[in-house]
Design an enzyme around this catalytic site. Structure first.
Site, mmCIF file in Angstrom:
data_model
loop_
_atom_site.group_PDB
_atom_site.id
_atom_site.type_symbol
_atom_site.label_atom_id
_atom_site.label_comp_id
_atom_site.label_asym_id
_atom_site.label_seq_id
_atom_site.Cartn_x
_atom_site.Cartn_y
_atom_site.Cartn_z
ATOM 1 N N ASP A 76 25.627 41.764 42.456
ATOM 2 C CA ASP A 76 26.510 40.977 43.304
ATOM 3 C C ASP A 76 27.599 41.900 43.879
ATOM 4 O O ASP A 76 28.246 42.632 43.123
ATOM 5 C CB ASP A 76 27.144 39.890 42.402
ATOM 6 C CG ASP A 76 27.880 38.823 43.163
ATOM 7 O OD1 ASP A 76 27.538 38.566 44.326
ATOM 8 O OD2 ASP A 76 28.796 38.209 42.565
ATOM 9 N N GLY A 120 36.753 32.421 43.999
ATOM 10 C CA GLY A 120 37.752 32.054 42.988
ATOM 11 C C GLY A 120 38.280 30.639 43.185
ATOM 12 O O GLY A 120 37.771 29.881 44.008
#
Ligand code: 13P
Length: 293
Positions: free
Chosen positions: A82, A179
């Site tokens: 990732d 996030g």
């Protein structure tokens, strides 16, 4: 089955659903991801970021472990780096046996992004490894990124980018960010742009920053052509809370029992998410027959 992301995401693209891509740092999470996929008859992608691989999830340890869990299963499982930024990290993951890598050069200008992705595509494809790239930039929710269309993916540039790089799937910036969003803010996504990108590219598209994006938004982006959804923050939060609550309730619980409780909580979360994005029941095999029908 341990596979690259390529065929899996083209199947999702052709059949209009999305595959969950979940960050993973240990065996309990790897088991939760793979066993949730098996229980849902769903394909799945395990993501490991450079920060995670340096802190805890060593590629040379994670690959054989994940392969051992995934290979006996009847559903496809891919292992993807990732946000690979550094050449040496990407090469290390290919050598260790990742089935896919993401090259994130989205902070560079267009030409440099093309140059970096093309170089990795040549290397990765020679090893049967698929490549994800990002155009536009998906930033951080805490910094308020995602609200400015300046960072969104440009449709014409995307067409040229895919043609020149040969990447297997493309992460697009349409309003999400990584996030937790401050104060339960739910992002406003640019659905029109996503529809235009899908129409122009007709290939698997990726949404980063799946956490906190809102169920309605997630369902809509899947309808409009997102085929891979990255989720990290919400799942980790859910798993941590389940373990924390259990420890409060039973302070002397055995270490292995608390690990298994966390794994169970993660499995349930992932199964529900898979059903929401339409990836459940996509890989049902009947191995009970003895001959052709
Ligand atoms: P979230 O932490 O917002 O779910 O984002 C995950 C991600 O996009 C990883 O690449």
């Amino acid at each position: 089955m341990y596979v690259s992301m390529k065929e899996m995401l083209w199947h999702a693209c052709a059949n209009k659903y999305a595959v969950m891509a979940i960050n993973c740092t240990d065996m309990e999470q790897a088991r939760a991801i793979c066993y949730a996929a098996a229980a849902e008859c769903a394909p799945v992608i395990i993501d490991i970021s450079p920060r995670q691989m340096k802190a805890h999830a060593t590629p040379e340890v994670m690959v054989p472990m994940i392969r051992a869990i995934a290979e006996p299963l009847d559903v496809p499982v891919a292992l993807n780096l990732d946000h690979g930024g550094e050449y040496k990290d990407i090469v290390r993951c290919i050598k260790a046996g990742f089935s896919s890598v993401m090259v994130d050069a989205s902070s560079y200008d267009f030409e440099e992004n093309v140059r970096r992705v093309s170089q990795i595509v040549a290397l990765a494809h020679a090893h049967g490894v698929s490549v994800e790239a990002e155009l536009g930039h998906v930033g951080q929710a805490a910094a308020g990124d995602g609200r400015s269309a300046d960072m969104y993916t440009n449709v014409e540039q995307a067409r040229e980018f895919v043609e020149r790089t040969g990447c297997d799937c493309l992460a697009v910036a349409i309003g999400t960010a990584h996030g937790a969003y401050p104060d339960d803010f739910v992002p406003h996504l640019d659905f029109d742009r996503l529809a235009e990108l899908k129409e122009a590219l007709k290939m698997p598209l990726v949404l980063h920053g799946g956490s906190g994006a809102g169920e309605e938004n997630i369902r809509r982006v899947v309808e409009l052509g997102i085929n891979k959804i990255n989720v990290c923050t919400d799942l980790f939060k859910h798993q941590r809370k389940a373990m924390h609550d259990k420890l409060n309730e039973q302070p002397s619980i055995d270490y292995m029992d608390i690990q298994m409780h966390g794994e169970q909580a993660a499995t349930e979360y992932i199964r529900a998410y898979m059903r929401m994005i339409g990836s459940s029941n996509r890989y049902q095999f009947d191995f009970t027959g003895e001959d052709f029908d």
